[in-house]
Design an enzyme around this catalytic site. Structure first.
Site: not given
Ligand code: NAD
Length: 360
Positions: A248, A224, A191, A124
């Protein structure tokens, strides 16, 4: 002494939500000196900008603001006031507590977690190259010189910068929050197994910083697995710290766990200033109807009370909100069993019910 706070009513339903919140905050007995400042589409015509300089100067001066939602005008060339405020004031931490209150329609009844999102870096950061542009082709050519794996010509590129300094700042914020609020566990959500040099760096910093907080359990998670875990066993989560993009996405998931946007508060916090606002937008279709739910805005006011050191008043306010929702009588349409329930009250009357509890 009264707390000086910048009050930005915003636009759309913002003014009615902030007015309800101001009245409820005053009913806690805490004294405020409100510095009312404009921002949003309604002030654009007179000021020529949706974020006048006086508004920014006021937030800097007072160091704390309570802000109503603000519409992002489409096709005017003005960027989002919400993004501009975060950028101008260096509001690097987004704080989003998500808690179930008895009486709110939700699939869960035992969620009480706090999400801490990094606000400045990651995908972002706004560093992007449009597919087919000259700049994109130059970036692709340079990158292709550096590695065997080749990026296809004509690709679009978004850059994911993550620094040790910004990671440390947000992770420390999460641990400090956990310490001062008696929280037991901080989960690092990344991740890192795939993106070793960005998410991996974030996790490294998490491991270092966690050593300084031996009373708090550090928990390493993949994003995840966290999404599944939150849906299956949300009660296991306490404080979560996440880079910008995952923050987000996961914060909308956690808002969904506790009943949706109408009840999800937030704060954007920087080294010198803090701006408290609901997670939802300006819901313009309900503007001026005294209809929408001010709970998210009022609970953002509770976060502001905590930030100002008024923890006792914050707790009383939260208890009053919880009691009114639990009774389920003087609540807005979206908190009734069916949305067309004729016994639903308006924004103002719901605020009155909370004030009655505070003054009982
Ligand atoms: P929204 O959050 O305004 O509305 C989404 C849905 O939720 C709508 O159906 C709305 O009616 C409902 N809703 C929202 N708040 C509610 C409340 N308090 N009580 C009951 N129902 C509520 O999102 P949107 O329609 O996508 O955005 C409207 C405008 O707000 C856009 O211009 C957007 O950019 C802006 N926005 C501002 C902020 C902010 O100020 N921080 C955040 C998000 C969106």
């Amino acid at each position: 002494m009264a707390h000086s706070v910048t009050l930005i009513p915003g636009d759309g339903t913002g003014p009615e939500l902030t007015e309800a919140t101001r009245r409820v905050l005053e009913a806690t007995g805490v004294e405020f000196s409100w510095d009312v400042q404009e921002a949003g589409v309604d002030v654009m015509e007179t000021a020529g900008t949706p974020l006048p300089d006086e508004t920014l100067a006021s937030v800097r001066r007072n160091a704390v603001a309570l802000k109503g939602p603000i519409t992002t005008p489409i096709g005017t060339g003005f960027r989002s006031v919400n993004v501009a405020l975060r950028h101008e004031l260096g509001l690097y931490a987004c704080l989003r507590p998500c808690k179930t209150y008895e009486g709110v329609r939700s699939r869960y009844d035992d969620v009480d977690l706090v999400l801490v999102r990094e606000n400045t870096e990651d995908l972002y950061a706004g560093i992007e190259y449009e597919a087919g542009s000259e700049d994109a082709e130059r970036v692709i050519a340079e990158l292709n010189k550096l590695q065997k794996k080749q990026i296809a010509t004509g690709s679009g590129i978004s850059v994911k910068p993550m620094s040790r300094a910004a990671s440390e700042r947000i992770i420390r914020f999460a641990f400090e929050y956990a310490r001062t609020h008696g929280r037991k566990r901080v989960s690092c959500v990344t991740k890192a197994n795939i993106m070793k040099f960005t998410d991996g760096l974030f996790l490294d910093v998490f491991r270092d910083v966690s050593q300084e907080y031996p009373e708090i359990e550090p928990w390493e998670n993949l994003v995840d697995a966290v999404c599944m875990g939150l849906v299956q066993r949300p009660e296991e989560f306490d404080v979560l710290v996440l880079p910008n993009l995952y923050g987000d996405i996961v914060s909308d998931l956690t808002a969904g766990l506790v009943g949706g946007l109408g009840v999800a508060p937030g704060g954007n916090i920087g080294p010198d200033t803090a701006v408290f606002e609901a997670t939802h937008g300006s819901a313009p279709k309900y503007k001026g109807q005294n209809k929408v739910n001010p709970t998210a805005m009022i609970l953002s006011g509770k976060l502001m009370l905590d930030h100002l050191g008024e923890r006792d008043a914050g707790q009383r306010l939260e208890d009053a909100v919880a009691a009114v929702i639990r009774e389920g009588e003087r609540v807005t349409y979206d908190m009734k069993p069916s949305r067309d329930d004729p016994s639903a009250v308006g924004t103002n009357e719901y605020a009155d019910a909370i004030i009655d509890k505070l003054q009982a």
